[in-house]
Motif scaffolding. Structure first.
Motif, PDB file in Angstrom:
ATOM      1  N   MET A   1      12.720   6.923  -0.716  1.00 40.37           N
ATOM      2  CA  MET A   1      11.337   6.551  -0.992  1.00 40.37           C
ATOM      3  C   MET A   1      10.441   6.898   0.183  1.00 40.37           C
ATOM      4  SD  MET A   1      11.568   5.313  -4.029  1.00 40.37           S
ATOM      5  CE  MET A   1       9.912   4.653  -4.219  1.00 40.37           C
ATOM      6  N   GLY A   2       9.191   7.217  -0.123  1.00 41.56           N
ATOM      7  CA  GLY A   2       8.270   7.570   0.945  1.00 41.56           C
ATOM      8  C   GLY A   2       6.857   7.098   0.663  1.00 41.56           C
ATOM      9  N   TRP A   3       6.104   6.977   1.735  1.00 42.25           N
ATOM     10  CA  TRP A   3       4.669   6.739   1.652  1.00 42.25           C
ATOM     11  C   TRP A   3       3.945   7.946   2.248  1.00 42.25           C
ATOM     12  CZ3 TRP A   3       2.284   2.873  -0.862  1.00 42.25           C
ATOM     13  CH2 TRP A   3       3.011   1.718  -1.170  1.00 42.25           C
ATOM     14  N   TYR A   4       2.962   8.421   1.502  1.00 37.08           N
ATOM     15  CA  TYR A   4       2.111   9.522   1.935  1.00 37.08           C
ATOM     16  C   TYR A   4       0.669   9.014   1.943  1.00 37.08           C
ATOM     17  CZ  TYR A   4       5.970  12.812   1.095  1.00 37.08           C
ATOM     18  OH  TYR A   4       7.149  13.489   1.153  1.00 37.08           O
ATOM     19  N   ARG A   5      -0.193   9.773   2.595  1.00 41.15           N
ATOM     20  CA  ARG A   5      -1.619   9.429   2.544  1.00 41.15           C
ATOM     21  C   ARG A   5      -2.449  10.700   2.533  1.00 41.15           C
ATOM     22  NH1 ARG A   5      -2.391   6.730   8.601  1.00 41.15           N
ATOM     23  NH2 ARG A   5      -2.260   8.678   9.802  1.00 41.15           N
ATOM     24  N   GLN A   6      -3.637  10.559   1.969  1.00 40.42           N
ATOM     25  CA  GLN A   6      -4.558  11.683   1.924  1.00 40.42           C
ATOM     26  C   GLN A   6      -5.961  11.176   2.211  1.00 40.42           C
ATOM     27  OE1 GLN A   6      -4.462  14.018  -1.693  1.00 40.42           O
ATOM     28  NE2 GLN A   6      -5.348  15.777  -0.645  1.00 40.42           N
ATOM     29  N   ALA A   7      -6.513  11.658   3.295  1.00 39.90           N
ATOM     30  CA  ALA A   7      -7.886  11.327   3.661  1.00 39.90           C
ATOM     31  C   ALA A   7      -8.822  12.370   3.056  1.00 39.90           C
ATOM     32  CB  ALA A   7      -8.023  11.298   5.176  1.00 39.90           C
ATOM     33  N   PRO A   8     -10.089  12.030   2.881  1.00 39.91           N
ATOM     34  CA  PRO A   8     -11.041  12.993   2.298  1.00 39.91           C
ATOM     35  C   PRO A   8     -11.086  14.292   3.090  1.00 39.91           C
ATOM     36  CG  PRO A   8     -12.017  10.809   2.387  1.00 39.91           C
ATOM     37  CD  PRO A   8     -10.716  10.725   3.131  1.00 39.91           C
ATOM     38  N   GLY A   9     -10.959  15.397   2.377  1.00 37.35           N
ATOM     39  CA  GLY A   9     -11.023  16.698   3.010  1.00 37.35           C
ATOM     40  C   GLY A   9      -9.774  17.125   3.745  1.00 37.35           C
ATOM     41  N   LYS A  10      -8.721  16.309   3.649  1.00 36.35           N
ATOM     42  CA  LYS A  10      -7.484  16.639   4.364  1.00 36.35           C
ATOM     43  C   LYS A  10      -6.325  16.756   3.384  1.00 36.35           C
ATOM     44  CE  LYS A  10      -8.681  14.575   8.810  1.00 36.35           C
ATOM     45  NZ  LYS A  10      -8.202  13.704   9.917  1.00 36.35           N
ATOM     46  N   GLN A  11      -5.261  17.369   3.845  1.00 34.77           N
ATOM     47  CA  GLN A  11      -4.064  17.502   3.017  1.00 34.77           C
ATOM     48  C   GLN A  11      -3.281  16.195   3.005  1.00 34.77           C
ATOM     49  OE1 GLN A  11      -1.854  20.942   4.456  1.00 34.77           O
ATOM     50  NE2 GLN A  11      -2.800  22.207   2.874  1.00 34.77           N
ATOM     51  N   ARG A  12      -2.524  16.009   1.941  1.00 33.72           N
ATOM     52  CA  ARG A  12      -1.652  14.846   1.864  1.00 33.72           C
ATOM     53  C   ARG A  12      -0.570  14.984   2.936  1.00 33.72           C
ATOM     54  NH1 ARG A  12       0.287  12.777  -3.972  1.00 33.72           N
ATOM     55  NH2 ARG A  12      -1.949  13.079  -4.205  1.00 33.72           N
TER      56      ARG A  12
ATOM     57  N   PHE B   1       3.479   1.046  12.004  1.00 28.77           N
ATOM     58  CA  PHE B   1       3.825   0.893  10.595  1.00 28.77           C
ATOM     59  C   PHE B   1       5.338   0.701  10.466  1.00 28.77           C
ATOM     60  CE2 PHE B   1       0.128   3.529   8.563  1.00 28.77           C
ATOM     61  CZ  PHE B   1      -0.783   2.786   9.286  1.00 28.77           C
ATOM     62  N   THR B   2       5.734  -0.058   9.444  1.00 25.84           N
ATOM     63  CA  THR B   2       7.148  -0.264   9.152  1.00 25.84           C
ATOM     64  C   THR B   2       7.377  -0.126   7.656  1.00 25.84           C
ATOM     65  OG1 THR B   2       7.366  -1.808  11.007  1.00 25.84           O
ATOM     66  CG2 THR B   2       9.111  -1.820   9.339  1.00 25.84           C
ATOM     67  N   ILE B   3       8.294   0.751   7.297  1.00 24.85           N
ATOM     68  CA  ILE B   3       8.673   0.923   5.896  1.00 24.85           C
ATOM     69  C   ILE B   3       9.960   0.146   5.646  1.00 24.85           C
ATOM     70  CG2 ILE B   3       9.976   3.062   6.320  1.00 24.85           C
ATOM     71  CD1 ILE B   3       8.979   4.046   3.563  1.00 24.85           C
ATOM     72  N   SER B   4      10.049  -0.474   4.474  1.00 21.99           N
ATOM     73  CA  SER B   4      11.258  -1.200   4.105  1.00 21.99           C
ATOM     74  C   SER B   4      11.405  -1.141   2.593  1.00 21.99           C
ATOM     75  CB  SER B   4      11.186  -2.656   4.584  1.00 21.99           C
ATOM     76  OG  SER B   4      10.094  -3.332   4.000  1.00 21.99           O
ATOM     77  N   ARG B   5      12.578  -1.526   2.117  1.00 22.80           N
ATOM     78  CA  ARG B   5      12.831  -1.507   0.684  1.00 22.80           C
ATOM     79  C   ARG B   5      13.636  -2.724   0.279  1.00 22.80           C
ATOM     80  NH1 ARG B   5      15.547   3.929  -0.652  1.00 22.80           N
ATOM     81  NH2 ARG B   5      15.812   2.990  -2.725  1.00 22.80           N
ATOM     82  N   ASP B   6      13.425  -3.148  -0.954  1.00 19.48           N
ATOM     83  CA  ASP B   6      14.195  -4.243  -1.537  1.00 19.48           C
ATOM     84  C   ASP B   6      14.766  -3.720  -2.848  1.00 19.48           C
ATOM     85  OD1 ASP B   6      15.198  -6.493  -2.782  1.00 19.48           O
ATOM     86  OD2 ASP B   6      13.550  -7.789  -2.154  1.00 19.48           O
ATOM     87  N   ASN B   7      16.038  -3.358  -2.822  1.00 20.10           N
ATOM     88  CA  ASN B   7      16.657  -2.765  -4.008  1.00 20.10           C
ATOM     89  C   ASN B   7      16.824  -3.784  -5.137  1.00 20.10           C
ATOM     90  OD1 ASN B   7      16.802  -0.306  -2.730  1.00 20.10           O
ATOM     91  ND2 ASN B   7      18.975  -0.479  -2.210  1.00 20.10           N
ATOM     92  N   THR B   8      16.800  -5.063  -4.827  1.00 22.84           N
ATOM     93  CA  THR B   8      16.906  -6.079  -5.881  1.00 22.84           C
ATOM     94  C   THR B   8      15.604  -6.199  -6.671  1.00 22.84           C
ATOM     95  OG1 THR B   8      16.181  -7.931  -4.494  1.00 22.84           O
ATOM     96  CG2 THR B   8      18.518  -7.371  -4.441  1.00 22.84           C
ATOM     97  N   LYS B   9      14.497  -5.755  -6.042  1.00 21.84           N
ATOM     98  CA  LYS B   9      13.198  -5.825  -6.702  1.00 21.84           C
ATOM     99  C   LYS B   9      12.617  -4.454  -7.023  1.00 21.84           C
ATOM    100  CE  LYS B   9      11.992 -10.221  -4.487  1.00 21.84           C
ATOM    101  NZ  LYS B   9      11.026 -10.945  -3.617  1.00 21.84           N
ATOM    102  N   ASN B  10      13.415  -3.401  -6.758  1.00 24.95           N
ATOM    103  CA  ASN B  10      12.951  -2.027  -7.008  1.00 24.95           C
ATOM    104  C   ASN B  10      11.599  -1.768  -6.358  1.00 24.95           C
ATOM    105  OD1 ASN B  10      15.252  -1.715  -8.502  1.00 24.95           O
ATOM    106  ND2 ASN B  10      14.232  -1.505 -10.473  1.00 24.95           N
TER     107      ASN B  10
END
Length: 119
Positions: A34-45, A67-76
């Protein structure tokens, strides 16, 4: 039908925090990186953070330590805790799922959630 539904975006002052969530359905969540991406106005994702099925993480240099990414597989669900936010973090944030073995950057995308950081 695959759905990735983001939530938790909003308006926050610089230095503040937000926690984004992405609830997945229609996929075997535990078999997806899983991933998080971002796109600001006028910029690439751009990639913000990624977490593998085994829990390994990597971050863009611009967000590392904040920033910290995490996952909970019990809650998808995958999360992105964002601290010490800066105006340059303002963007639409997208959740992405990549099946194990896929050669794509992302197999599925969410609809995005707006994050706005005021100075």
């Amino acid at each position: 039908q695959v759905q990735l539904v983001e939530s938790g975006g909003g308006l926050v002052q610089a230095g503040g925090s937000l926690r984004l969530s992405c609830a997945a359905s229609g996929i075997i969540f535990r078999f997806n990186n899983m991933g998080w991406y971002r796109q600001a106005p006028g910029k690439q994702r751009e990639l913000v953070a990624r977490i593998t099925i085994g829990g390994s993480t990597n971050y863009a240099a611009s967000v590392k330590g904040r920033f910290t990414i995490s996952r909970d597989n019990t809650k998808n669900t995958v999360f992105l805790q964002m601290n010490s936010l800066k105006p340059e973090d303002t963007a639409v944030y997208y959740c992405a799922a990549v099946s194990v073995g896929s050669v794509s950057a992302a197999d599925y995308w969410g609809q995005g959630t707006q994050v706005t950081v005021s100075s």
